[in-house]
Design an enzyme around this catalytic site. Structure first.
Site, PDB file in Angstrom:
ATOM      1  N   GLU A 294      44.136  37.504  49.758  1.00  0.00           N
ATOM      2  CA  GLU A 294      43.647  36.892  48.515  1.00  0.00           C
ATOM      3  C   GLU A 294      44.816  36.622  47.562  1.00  0.00           C
ATOM      4  OE1 GLU A 294      43.285  39.037  45.349  1.00  0.00           O
ATOM      5  OE2 GLU A 294      44.702  40.179  46.532  1.00  0.00           O
TER       6      GLU A 294
ATOM      7  N   SER B  84      44.023  42.469  50.734  1.00  0.00           N
ATOM      8  CA  SER B  84      44.481  42.187  49.370  1.00  0.00           C
ATOM      9  C   SER B  84      45.981  41.948  49.390  1.00  0.00           C
ATOM     10  CB  SER B  84      44.186  43.373  48.453  1.00  0.00           C
ATOM     11  OG  SER B  84      45.142  44.402  48.649  1.00  0.00           O
ATOM     12  N   ASP B  85      46.493  41.359  48.336  1.00  0.00           N
ATOM     13  CA  ASP B  85      47.939  41.349  48.171  1.00  0.00           C
ATOM     14  C   ASP B  85      48.335  42.713  47.585  1.00  0.00           C
ATOM     15  OD1 ASP B  85      50.615  40.603  48.021  1.00  0.00           O
ATOM     16  OD2 ASP B  85      50.130  38.557  47.475  1.00  0.00           O
ATOM     17  N   TRP B  86      49.630  42.936  47.508  1.00  0.00           N
ATOM     18  CA  TRP B  86      50.255  44.212  47.116  1.00  0.00           C
ATOM     19  C   TRP B  86      49.615  44.815  45.851  1.00  0.00           C
ATOM     20  CZ3 TRP B  86      54.221  46.550  49.869  1.00  0.00           C
ATOM     21  CH2 TRP B  86      54.951  47.549  49.225  1.00  0.00           C
ATOM     22  N   GLY B  87      48.882  45.910  46.040  1.00  0.00           N
ATOM     23  CA  GLY B  87      48.365  46.652  44.887  1.00  0.00           C
ATOM     24  C   GLY B  87      47.338  45.926  44.030  1.00  0.00           C
TER      25      GLY B  87
END
Ligand SMILES: *[C@@H]1O[C@H](CO)[C@@H](O)[C@H](O)[C@H]1NC(C)=O
Ligand SMILES: *[C@@H]1O[C@H](CO)[C@@H](O)[C@H](O)[C@H]1NC(C)=O
Ligand SMILES: *[C@@H]1O[C@H](CO)[C@@H](O)[C@H](O)[C@H]1NC(C)=O
Ligand SMILES: *[C@@H]1O[C@H](CO)[C@@H](O)[C@H](O)[C@H]1NC(C)=O
Ligand SMILES: *[C@@H]1O[C@H](CO)[C@@H](O)[C@H](O)[C@H]1NC(C)=O
Ligand SMILES: *[C@@H]1O[C@H](CO)[C@@H](O)[C@H](O)[C@H]1NC(C)=O
Ligand SMILES: *[C@@H]1O[C@H](CO)[C@@H](O)[C@H](O)[C@H]1NC(C)=O
Ligand SMILES: *[C@@H]1O[C@H](CO)[C@@H](O)[C@H](O)[C@H]1NC(C)=O
Length: 812
Positions: free
Chosen positions: A328, A361-364
């Site tokens: 995303e 998801s993207d990072w964090g």
């Protein structure tokens, strides 16, 4: 208990002959031991200082056998995720506890398992799997304080196998899926063949390069025990100031979609059977590439009709081609956190585009809702919205287990339905089975030997050759001849790193302490490329550093230029990406402009500019002062020889601009599909580029001038090579609807392209098809409609060779 379930899986998948099959398999089901050179301990255990820029260099190299072959596959055959789970996966899912399910949904970064000594910490791994039953790992350890700056495939495999071995013994005993940012080859594995940046691949207008890059990336990843590439990017570039333009395939939705399709085919191919393949991950869904102010991760404000018309199509192409996973958007779209958006992640992604695979998801990003965006009261609230309002399957957490912990709490307290968890975990388990992880969980030592094969390196060089865009060549100042005295200026001339950019060895490229040392033997600078071609030493002055500031020899440049026949300035930009790469203006450092202006004012020596950059910097007065300009983008570590070959006329350039090159900041959001009556006056247009040859074009032939739905027309044009060199000639077909009622049409839209090698004296007829359906557009009511009117078909718009034919578009 869990062991029995796993055996069930194998049995159900492969039948009763499983033992025999596994023995016959050329892929090892048993863990291979891959020995690596261990670090010398100084005075027993030692913790490295917090900042430790000069780590050890992994001395190991892959064997790089010169040739090899991979299984063949009919890429037209559809293969991708389905909405139903296999029955053995359903059984496995039903046997898992809530804790085991929650664990599958988290992805931790490798650094969590690196001890303070920079080495693998098996105690930490065992704890995480025992306690949290982690489903996935990502990242390269060298980005995360590991002892080695860059890891050979052997060391990488040793690391992933160590984790996999523990995963299979502890916790849920389900194999992990290992993911890596591999946007241009397996760019974090030492010796793996790194390709030109995606924007260069787009400039080739040759889909084979996207395919080759994907294929080699998959094989090199798999050799290291990596099963998942976070690639390709299907974002369409909307703001030239943005730091990540080079990672995308330019500004055109059709070109990007075609490139994305072929990358996915290369990466995935027959991924449900072929263990040299990985899962692709198309990203970032959606709107990431349009930050309003050009700064990374800033709000994108995009009208929904614009989004559907220009940004969705490359993703649609990816999903229809069977991409296994999607990532995303790294931020917000129209003020909403993408990760919890029903409109974006359920209605658009799942319902409209029919995406059945795993969404990561993207990072964090889950935590960011609380920590950064303030769209959640706390982490549990963030997880709750993510699960209940979006359709995320796996959270790249990446440092903590709060996602799993919150998921367990939320299900137990009845705030999240177990059905929602099952939906996601089912997709993850199915993906693991499709990739063969239950039968081949470890890296394949045989693949390691192919890493860095000359066969791969030559494909990377071919891609680099075709990606060089010659934009100006007054008085045929190029190609150079070996008898001329040429002065080269600019730090990017003598660096592998500066012509490669970020996402290579490290996230931001090698740091200043390391320089090219981390490239080891895997690459060549332009300087060594030129020496290779001319067989002589080069006449080189640094003049300005990579940031464009005065550097060694700045004062000597004018004097040396006077004594040279030609002077070539290589303008670069420090490798960077994401927020680290934010800039405020497209204007370069003044020292650089001043130096080139002095050479122009004080000498008669023709000036040639080579542009090696993440994004299009303003050339200003340099554009008229230069006799020749070549945009090389970021052609990668194997481009020194190709660039020298192009400069010395060993081949004729054939790259075309995959984006609009602005003159000034105010044009940074201008694309070539601007409304018809708007200004389009950039430095270089989309599709612009020339070769050294004289190619002449015939008029366009159409088999009908009436374009109706259901009745495609054929469009053909013949190109003749009247020059003396072989020409690899790209042909681009555009349309312009001259009148369109209610909704203004674009200046041009690219509808098709092709590229062919044409020998001197030979001709080639390019055939295209145009449909009325392609001429439809999304109106303000979000409907795809067709509106009648005259249409110009233009071959090679923005070129002196442009040819036009007019047809009439009917509504029925
Ligand atoms: C990793 O390399 C070390 C050192 O050679 C060796 O002892 C160990 O068994 C290897 N581990 C794996 C999983 O290959
Ligand atoms: C999703 O799965 C369903 C059923 O398995 C299938 O009909 C559909 O085509 C799939 N979606 C895509 C985009 O392939
Ligand atoms: C390894 O991990 C364990 C558990 O997290 C920790 O206690 C230990 O200090 C770590 N070892 C090193 C060398 O960092
Ligand atoms: C989020 O999901 C909850 C639970 O399904 C629902 O009540 C709520 O209306 C949703 N909110 C939005 C903004 O979609
Ligand atoms: C030029 O580069 C090619 C390819 O790496 C190499 O085979 C050749 O030996 C080089 N020649 C010279 C003169 O450096
Ligand atoms: C290109 O070739 C054509 C056909 O031979 C010729 O008429 C034309 O003058 C040439 N143009 C240039 C720029 O050489
Ligand atoms: C024109 O060519 C297209 C594509 O080959 C074909 O489908 C169409 O029937 C042809 N139309 C006519 C009028 O010949
Ligand atoms: C459309 O094509 C006609 C020739 O067929 C040409 O005269 C006209 O300038 C073209 N219009 C545009 C906007 O390109």
């Amino acid at each position: 208990m869990k062991c029995i379930k796993l055996i069930n899986i194998l049995g159900a998948t492969l039948g009763t002959g499983i033992q025999a099959q596994m023995q016959n398999s050329k892929y090892p089901a048993k863990q291979p031991i891959i020995n690596v050179v261990d670090v010398k301990k100084q005075n027993g255990v030692m913790c490295l200082p917090d900042y430790f820029p000069l780590q050890d260099y992994d001395p190991m190299r892959p064997a790089s056998i010169p040739t090899y072959s991979l299984p063949k596959f009919d890429e037209d055959k559809y293969t991708g995720p389905n909405s139903e789970l296999d029955s053995d996966i359903l059984d496995l899912l039903n046997s898992l506890s809530l804790e085991e399910k929650a664990g599958q949904m988290i992805q931790l970064q490798a650094g969590v398992f690196i001890g303070c000594d920079g080495l693998i910490n098996t105690t930490a791994i065992e704890y995480m799997f025992d306690e949290w039953k982690v489903g996935s790992i990502l990242e390269a350890t060298q980005n995360r304080r590991s002892r080695w700056n860059i890891n050979s495939p052997q060391r990488f495999a040793n690391f992933t196998n160590t984790i996999q071995d523990i995963a299979l013994k502890k916790g849920s005993k389900i194999p992990i899926i290992y993911g890596l940012d591999s946007i241009r080859g397996a760019n974090y594995i030492k010796g793996a063949t790194i390709f030109p940046a995606p924007v260069n691949i787009a400039a080739t207008f040759n889909l084979n390069h996207a395919y080759n890059c994907g294929r080699i990336s998959a094989k090199d990843s798999r050799s290291a025990g990596v099963h998942w590439a976070f690639s390709p990017l299907a974002d369409v570039n909307m703001n030239k100031i943005w730091s990540r333009n080079f990672e995308n395939f330019g500004e055109d939705p059709y070109l990007a979609g075609e490139m994305v399709y072929h990358s996915i085919k290369g990466l995935q191919g027959d991924y449900k059977n072929d263990r040299s393949k990985v899962a692709a991950c198309v990203k970032h869904f959606i709107g990431y590439s349009s930050p309003l102010n050009g700064q990374d991760r800033q709000n994108a404000q995009i009208s929904w009709n614009f989004l559907l018309e220009y940004l969705v199509p490359p993703f649609k192409r990816a999903i229809n081609s069977g991409v296994a996973t999607v990532m995303e958007n790294y931020g917000q779209l129209n003020f909403q956190s993408t990760i919890s958006s029903k409109k974006i992640l359920i209605e658009l992604l799942r319902d409209e585009l029919g995406f059945n695979g795993t969404l990561v998801s993207d990072w964090g990003e889950v935590n960011s809702q609380f920590y950064r965006y303030k769209t959640a009261f706390d982490i549990e609230d963030a997880v709750r919205m993510t699960l209940n309002n979006g359709s995320l399957d796996m959270s790249m957490t990446p440092d903590d287990v709060m996602f799993a912990k919150s998921t367990i709490n939320l299900v137990k307290s009845g705030k999240v339905d177990m059905k929602r968890i099952d939906e996601s975990v089912g997709r993850i388990l199915q993906l693991k089975k499709d990739l063969g992880l239950f039968t081949s969980p470890y890296s394949d030592p045989k693949l390691i030997d192919t890493v860095g094969s000359n066969q791969d390196v030559e494909l990377s060089r071919d891609a680099a050759r075709e990606s060089l865009i010659l934009l100006k060549n007054e008085n045929n100042v190029l190609p150079l001849s070996t008898s001329e005295k040429v002065l080269f200026v600019g730090a990017a001339f003598d660096s592998i790193s500066y012509i490669t950019g970020a996402w290579s060895q490290h996230w931001q490229g090698p740091n200043e302490f390391e320089g090219d040392k981390v490239y080891d033997i895997y690459g060549e600078s332009i300087n060594s490329g030129v020496r290779n071609i001319t067989g002589e030493d080069t006449n080189y002055i640094t003049g300005f550093d990579i940031n464009g500031f005065k550097s060694r020899g700045y004062q000597k440049v004018v004097k040396s230029a006077k004594m040279a026949d030609k002077v070539i300035f290589i303008l670069g930009e420090k490798p960077s990406t994401e927020e680290v790469g934010n800039i405020k203006t497209l204007r370069m450092a003044e020292d650089q402009y001043n130096l080139i202006k002095s050479v122009s004012d004080l000498t008669d020596t023709p000036i040639i500019l080579i542009l090696a950059q993440n994004r299009p910097f303003s050339l200003g007065e340099l554009s008229s002062e230069a006799s020749a300009i070549m945009n090389i983008g970021l052609p990668g570590p194997y481009s020194g020889i190709p660039i020298a070959e192009a400069l010395y006329g060993k081949f004729s350039p054939s790259g075309r601009q995959p984006y609009t090159y602005p003159k000034l900041d105010y044009q940074s959001s201008v694309t070539y599909y601007t409304p018809q009556w708007n200004e389009y006056d950039p430095e270089f247009s989309f599709g612009q580029g020339i070769g050294y040859n004289n190619i002449t074009y015939s008029e366009i032939l159409v088999n009908s001038t009436e374009l109706r739905p259901g009745h495609p027309i054929s469009v053909s044009v013949t190109a003749k090579n009247c020059g003396i060199m072989i020409q690899n000639e790209p042909v681009l077909m555009f349309t312009t609807q001259l009148v369109r009622r209610f909704h203004v049409s674009e200046l041009y839209r690219l509808r098709a392209f092709d590229k062919k090698l044409i020998s001197p004296g030979e001709s080639y007829t390019f055939n295209f098809i145009l449909t009325a359906e392609e001429m439809s557009f999304i109106n303000m009511d979000m409907n795809r409609v067709l509106s009648k009117g005259p249409v110009n078909i233009t071959i090679n718009a923005f070129s002196k060779d442009a040819k036009i034919a007019q047809v009439y578009l009917h509504e029925n």
